[in-house]
Design a protein around this motif. Structure first.
Motif, mmCIF file in Angstrom:
data_model
loop_
_atom_site.group_PDB
_atom_site.id
_atom_site.type_symbol
_atom_site.label_atom_id
_atom_site.label_comp_id
_atom_site.label_asym_id
_atom_site.label_seq_id
_atom_site.Cartn_x
_atom_site.Cartn_y
_atom_site.Cartn_z
ATOM 1 N N ARG A 133 3.374 26.923 -6.003
ATOM 2 C CA ARG A 133 3.654 26.457 -7.370
ATOM 3 C C ARG A 133 3.961 24.957 -7.388
ATOM 4 O O ARG A 133 4.662 24.477 -8.268
ATOM 5 C CB ARG A 133 4.803 27.247 -7.975
ATOM 6 N N ALA A 134 3.426 24.232 -6.400
ATOM 7 C CA ALA A 134 3.666 22.793 -6.342
ATOM 8 C C ALA A 134 2.711 22.060 -7.273
ATOM 9 O O ALA A 134 1.534 22.377 -7.351
ATOM 10 C CB ALA A 134 3.502 22.301 -4.909
ATOM 11 N N ARG A 135 3.268 21.043 -7.964
ATOM 12 C CA ARG A 135 2.466 20.253 -8.897
ATOM 13 C C ARG A 135 2.970 18.815 -8.845
ATOM 14 O O ARG A 135 4.169 18.567 -8.942
ATOM 15 C CB ARG A 135 2.609 20.825 -10.299
ATOM 16 N N VAL A 136 2.051 17.880 -8.688
ATOM 17 C CA VAL A 136 2.441 16.472 -8.615
ATOM 18 C C VAL A 136 2.758 15.981 -10.025
ATOM 19 O O VAL A 136 1.923 16.103 -10.930
ATOM 20 C CB VAL A 136 1.336 15.603 -7.985
ATOM 21 N N GLU A 195 0.819 -1.220 0.000
ATOM 22 C CA GLU A 195 0.000 0.000 0.000
ATOM 23 C C GLU A 195 0.852 1.269 0.000
ATOM 24 O O GLU A 195 0.379 2.333 0.422
ATOM 25 C CB GLU A 195 -0.957 0.005 1.197
ATOM 26 N N GLY A 196 2.076 1.127 -0.446
ATOM 27 C CA GLY A 196 2.947 2.301 -0.484
ATOM 28 C C GLY A 196 3.412 2.601 -1.902
ATOM 29 O O GLY A 196 3.554 1.706 -2.740
ATOM 30 N N GLU A 197 3.668 3.861 -2.212
ATOM 31 C CA GLU A 197 4.207 4.263 -3.520
ATOM 32 C C GLU A 197 4.974 5.570 -3.358
ATOM 33 O O GLU A 197 4.808 6.315 -2.386
ATOM 34 C CB GLU A 197 3.086 4.459 -4.542
ATOM 35 N N LEU A 198 5.828 5.837 -4.320
ATOM 36 C CA LEU A 198 6.600 7.077 -4.343
ATOM 37 C C LEU A 198 5.829 8.126 -5.130
ATOM 38 O O LEU A 198 5.276 7.845 -6.196
ATOM 39 C CB LEU A 198 7.963 6.856 -4.990
ATOM 40 N N LEU A 199 5.782 9.320 -4.591
ATOM 41 C CA LEU A 199 5.207 10.467 -5.284
ATOM 42 C C LEU A 199 6.303 11.507 -5.494
ATOM 43 O O LEU A 199 7.202 11.643 -4.656
ATOM 44 C CB LEU A 199 4.076 11.086 -4.466
ATOM 45 N N ILE A 200 6.222 12.233 -6.580
ATOM 46 C CA ILE A 200 7.211 13.292 -6.850
ATOM 47 C C ILE A 200 6.453 14.590 -7.064
ATOM 48 O O ILE A 200 5.529 14.678 -7.887
ATOM 49 C CB ILE A 200 8.074 12.964 -8.077
ATOM 50 N N LEU A 201 6.873 15.583 -6.313
ATOM 51 C CA LEU A 201 6.264 16.902 -6.354
ATOM 52 C C LEU A 201 7.243 17.858 -7.028
ATOM 53 O O LEU A 201 8.415 17.933 -6.656
ATOM 54 C CB LEU A 201 5.959 17.366 -4.933
ATOM 55 N N ARG A 210 9.913 26.682 -11.177
ATOM 56 C CA ARG A 210 9.499 26.811 -12.572
ATOM 57 C C ARG A 210 8.964 25.491 -13.109
ATOM 58 O O ARG A 210 8.082 25.474 -13.972
ATOM 59 C CB ARG A 210 10.653 27.313 -13.433
ATOM 60 N N PHE A 211 9.519 24.375 -12.631
ATOM 61 C CA PHE A 211 9.009 23.080 -13.084
ATOM 62 C C PHE A 211 7.579 22.878 -12.575
ATOM 63 O O PHE A 211 6.703 22.439 -13.325
ATOM 64 C CB PHE A 211 9.936 21.973 -12.590
ATOM 65 N N GLY A 212 7.340 23.234 -11.332
ATOM 66 C CA GLY A 212 5.976 23.160 -10.819
ATOM 67 C C GLY A 212 5.042 24.063 -11.590
ATOM 68 O O GLY A 212 3.885 23.719 -11.845
ATOM 69 N N GLY A 213 5.554 25.199 -12.008
ATOM 70 C CA GLY A 213 4.756 26.144 -12.788
ATOM 71 C C GLY A 213 4.661 25.796 -14.247
ATOM 72 O O GLY A 213 4.061 26.542 -15.026
ATOM 73 N N ALA A 214 5.268 24.670 -14.670
ATOM 74 C CA ALA A 214 5.180 24.169 -16.048
ATOM 75 C C ALA A 214 5.684 25.175 -17.066
ATOM 76 O O ALA A 214 5.126 25.319 -18.154
ATOM 77 C CB ALA A 214 3.740 23.750 -16.381
ATOM 78 N N ALA A 215 6.763 25.888 -16.709
ATOM 79 C CA ALA A 215 7.345 26.871 -17.624
ATOM 80 C C ALA A 215 8.847 26.933 -17.355
ATOM 81 O O ALA A 215 9.299 27.728 -16.533
ATOM 82 C CB ALA A 215 6.705 28.240 -17.450
ATOM 83 N N LEU A 216 9.612 26.106 -18.064
ATOM 84 C CA LEU A 216 11.054 26.048 -17.852
ATOM 85 C C LEU A 216 11.790 26.882 -18.899
ATOM 86 O O LEU A 216 11.257 27.185 -19.962
ATOM 87 C CB LEU A 216 11.543 24.596 -17.949
ATOM 88 N N THR A 217 13.022 27.210 -18.583
ATOM 89 C CA THR A 217 13.937 27.746 -19.590
ATOM 90 C C THR A 217 14.878 26.618 -20.005
ATOM 91 O O THR A 217 14.845 25.520 -19.444
ATOM 92 C CB THR A 217 14.777 28.902 -19.033
ATOM 93 N N HIS A 218 15.724 26.909 -20.975
ATOM 94 C CA HIS A 218 16.688 25.894 -21.408
ATOM 95 C C HIS A 218 17.633 25.521 -20.271
ATOM 96 O O HIS A 218 18.103 24.387 -20.199
ATOM 97 C CB HIS A 218 17.492 26.416 -22.599
#
Length: 898
Positions: free
Chosen positions: A729-732, A620-626, A630-638
């Protein structure tokens, strides 16, 4: 010797003392030789050259003494006319052979006194090989040895022994002391001198010349001979490689290379090309080298079928070519006359101060001095004597060049003119690079096929790079790409076939150093631009994750390598879209984020699978990544790194059910480490992303992965204000639907919780001040850290969100839109965000250090931001910063009031 000849010798010695300080010093020191010359007796002077030194003198000392005496006797014999050119050069060459042989014998006997000197040979190349040494020449031997017969000490490897012998030979020959030196030695004509030892095993040298040698090395071996040491060994080697030098089939690739070498010499010694003061007798247009190459080109063409043409000396070669009917008698006579005159004047230049020079003095008085040493009235008379020969030789040599067939000209001056017309401001420097390419200066350009591909693409390439926003920068970066290539053939053929692609490459190279560096490391990235779809937006995350995940038929390491390659290709294409103006940087920022998220999903899933094979699963366990930042905001630079927090579900006291069970906390921390490595550790395919996990609970001091319960408790009881701001700005980005929902509930509850507003405002103002002190802007265009930049805007947004518990969305544009609609932020905030973000994304490629851009880069930034011109962009930037400053100033003021 007749009285007339004796008078000429004495007069020559007088000129030597008057106009050649080096000869004057020799005459004062070598009194026996000088006395014989004063008496007009050349034969006696030469006989005294070999007089031994007192017993106990070293080989080096004896050789230096003989060299001084010979230098004086031969110089006066030359100046007086008692010795012709051939005798002068033959005597100098014979002494070089003898001195080198005695040095080899001494070096071997010093190390192994009882051994017979054998197994070590010096091949003479260049003018020593053809017995045409200059008066003050260095020598260019290739040193070879036979590991089976070379004397060596007990337990000493043959290569080690040979290198030590070679070093000692060089020391004996060229070390300078109060007695002078014997000969300067240049060993750079050996195969791959940057990577090989000073002396090579015969077998290795044979292998090189049979498989890897360049065309110019064929020409060099026209004049090669076994000169010193184990002559039989050297002759066996030369017999083995004879087919390499003398080929029966015509080899026009080799001929092009020899002509190209001449052009490179003309280009490199540009200052000595024009006839007059400073003219280079050896390398200048119409000089010694061109007579030599004229003969060698004909020898290479015909010598494979006619052994009579395989003569090393230039004058002998011209005579042989005339006898075979391959050059006209008038040409042979004219070239021979010019060669004798050039070499004679070259000797006069070198007699003055024993310098290895070939250039006429630039100072008129110094030229007069050389002319009088040669018994001429003055420098003008000397120039008058040389001029018609220089013009004649230059014209004959130029006539060897075939038509260009629409390709770039080979002549340097014509090439410079073409480059100037193409748009290169410093056409001379660019011409020099092209001359270097044509000479095989880069590894990728050494084969005839690569040279053919180069010549075919050069017109397209020059046209494309000349139209680039910054032609010189584009060309220099392309030169860096070529220098790193193992083979350039495919790249050149591709650019030849796709001129529009060459233009796009020109834009990339001149505008985007970040992309240029990528291209330098992986030139095959150009291949990904062939298809027009390369300028389309990348697909959604799910499609990317499926693509990166592969078909399951490759091992884990192969998966890591492939994902790195594919991500690199996609990121490169995204950058090209900005540089080319194909897409809005805001859209590209979203594309960068989708690529990163797709790669994370694929690599995390593969890592979990591999980990479970060894350790099983946690019930009943799993790894989650948050994802945050900028990655959470879905807008990265190079250049963005990935801010990640690892969490896990289930009982933290549980244990995995695999062959190597682990407790839950240990299990998920080990798994998180593996995923971080999968995303960040460079492989043979290069790096992927930098990973930053410092935003986890308790920062770098905390566990890498914590349970959801611990995370929730920390956010309720222990988190700092800045951590809640970051959580906005956290996003799973990894986990099951149920796990994602549970984590999103914790984040939502944390952000919606009531809070102490005065503390929020005070903490935010203090934190922004700390950032300003510890991380100032790196350049004048650092739109992230500058006053009124993106950091200030993000603080305004997150403080407003937490204060009013409104507008929560990890994507900043959506969050700002919601807050503007609610009347909590000014309308200008959205425009400010868009401009600052466009600039940030574009600058990370175009000016990574946020420096003032070049005019060409300004145009690219203007285009990326949708502005009319650079002043308009600067005005819009100042307006955006002013709106952000006002919004942040309001928060600072409210914090002060409270």
């Amino acid at each position: 010797m007749s009285g007339l000849e004796a008078t000429a010798v004495a007069a020559a010695l007088g000129r030597a003392r008057a106009y050649a300080p080096y000869l004057r010093r020799l005459a004062a020191r070598e009194t026996a030789v000088a006395a014989a010359l004063d008496a007009g007796d050349i034969a006696a002077a030469l006989a005294s050259c070999d007089e031994p030194l007192p017993e106990g003198a070293t080989v080096a000392a004896q050789l230096r003494a003989e060299k001084r005496r010979l230098a004086l006797a031969v110089a006066v014999g030359d100046l007086s006319g008692a010795m012709g050119l051939e005798e002068v050069t033959r005597r100098l060459s014979r002494f070089a052979d003898d001195a080198l042989g005695r040095a080899i014998e001494a070096a071997i006997r010093e190390r192994t006194p009882e051994a017979v000197p054998a197994g070590f040979v010096a091949l003479a190349l260049g003018k020593q090989g053809s017995r045409e040494l200059n008066y003050s020449s260095d020598i260019d031997p290739i040193l070879l040895f036979d590991p089976e017969t070379l004397p060596r000490r007990p337990r000493e490897e043959p290569v080690e022994a040979a290198v030590r012998i070679a070093r000692r030979v060089v020391e004996i020959m060229q070390a300078i002391d109060g007695d002078g030196y014997v000969f300067r030695i240049d060993l750079r004509l050996r195969p791959s001198p940057e990577a090989t030892p000073l002396a090579l095993p015969v077998s290795a040298a044979i292998s090189y010349y049979e498989s890897s040698a360049l065309p110019w090395e064929r020409a060099a071996f026209i004049r090669a001979r076994a000169a010193s040491g184990d002559i039989a060994l050297g002759e066996r080697f030369l017999a083995e490689i004879r087919p390499f030098v003398w080929r029966r089939a015509l080899d026009f690739g080799a001929l092009r290379e020899i002509r190209a070498l001449s052009r490179r010499i003309r280009g490199h010694y540009e200052a000595g090309q024009r006839f007059g003061l400073g003219y280079d007798l050896k390398r200048g247009r119409g000089g010694i080298r061109e007579i030599e190459f004229f003969a060698q080109i004909h020898q290479l063409i015909h010598g494979g079928r006619d052994p009579a043409l395989r003569v090393p000396a230039t004058l002998d070669a011209l005579a042989a070519l005339q006898a075979a009917g391959l050059i006209a008698p008038g040409e042979a006579a004219a070239l021979s006359e010019a060669y004798r005159l050039y070499r004679t004047i070259e000797h006069r230049l070198q007699m003055v101060e024993d310098q290895q020079t070939h250039s006429l003095p630039r100072d008129p008085a110094a030229l007069d001095n050389v002319a009088r040493l040669d018994d001429r009235a003055d420098g003008a008379a000397l120039l008058d004597a040389l001029r018609p020969h220089v013009e004649m030789v230059g014209a004959l040599y130029d006539a060897l060049d075939p038509p260009e067939d629409g390709r770039l000209p080979q002549d340097r001056d014509a090439l410079v003119a073409v480059l100037g017309e193409a748009g290169f401001a410093d056409a001379g420097a660019i011409a020099q690079r092209i001359i270097g390419w044509r000479g095989g200066g880069a590894r990728a350009l050494r084969s005839p096929a690569a040279q053919d591909a180069l010549e075919a693409v050069l017109p397209h390439l020059v046209a494309a790079l000349g139209r680039a926003p910054d032609p010189a920068v584009a060309f220099n970066r392309f030169d860096d790409v070529v220098a790193r290539l193992p083979s350039a053939i495919n790249l050149f053929r591709l650019l030849e076939a796709r001129p529009s692609l060459a233009a796009l490459v020109g834009d990339v190279l001149s505008l985007a150093p970040t992309l240029a560096d990528m291209l330098g490391r992986r030139p095959e990235l150009i291949d990904g631009l062939i298809d027009a779809s390369a300028l389309d937006a990348p697909p959604d995350v799910a499609a990317l994750a499926r693509r990166f995940g592969g078909t399951g038929d490759e091992d884990y390491q192969s998966l890591l390598d492939r994902v790195r390659r594919e991500v690199g290709e996609l990121r490169f294409a995204e950058g090209v879209q900005i540089v080319s103006g194909a897409r809005d940087p805001l859209a590209v920022a979203g594309g960068y984020a989708r690529i990163a998220e797709g790669a994370l999903e694929a690599l995390a899933a593969a890592t979990v699978q591999a980990f479970e094979q060894a350790h099983g699963r946690i019930p009943e366990g799993e790894l989650l990544i948050l994802a945050l930042g900028r990655f959470g905001g879905a807008a990265l630079t190079h250049a963005s790194d990935l801010d990640l927090v690892y969490l896990f579900t289930g009982d933290h006291l549980a244990e995995s059910d695999g062959p190597k069970p682990l407790g839950a906390t240990h299990y998920f921390n080990r798994l998180a480490q593996r995923i971080t490595a999968a995303l960040s550790v460079p492989t043979a395919a290069g790096p992927l992303y930098d990973i930053d996990t410092r935003l986890r609970p308790s920062g770098h001091q905390g566990l890498l992965a914590v349970s959801l319960d611990s995370f929730a408790r920390y956010q309720r009881e222990g988190a700092w204000t800045w951590e809640h701001m970051a959580l906005a700005r956290a996003r799973v980005v990894f986990g099951s639907a149920a796990g994602r929902a549970a984590l999103e509930t914790i984040i939502g509850d944390t952000l919606a919780a009531p809070r102490d507003i005065p503390a929020l405002l005070a903490d935010a103002v203090k934190m922004r001040g700390d950032i300003a002190r510890h991380k100032p802007p790196i350049g004048p265009l650092d739109v992230k850290l500058m006053d009124g930049g993106l950091i200030d805007l993000e603080f305004v947004v997150h403080v407003t969100q937490l204060r009013y518990r409104a507008g929560f969305d990890p994507r900043l544009p959506e969050a700002i839109g919601a807050l503007v609609s609610a009347g909590l932020l000014p309308h200008r905030s959205m425009a400010a965000h868009d401009l600052l973000t466009r600039l940030l994304v574009a600058l990370r490629l175009i000016s990574p250090r946020a420096e003032q851009p070049s005019p060409a880069a300004r145009d690219a930034l203007v285009r990326a931001c949708g502005m009319a011109d650079w002043p308009a962009l600067l005005a819009a930037l100042e307006e955006a910063r002013q709106s952000v400053r006002l919004a942040w100033a309001g928060i600072v003021a409210q914090a002060g009031e409270r």
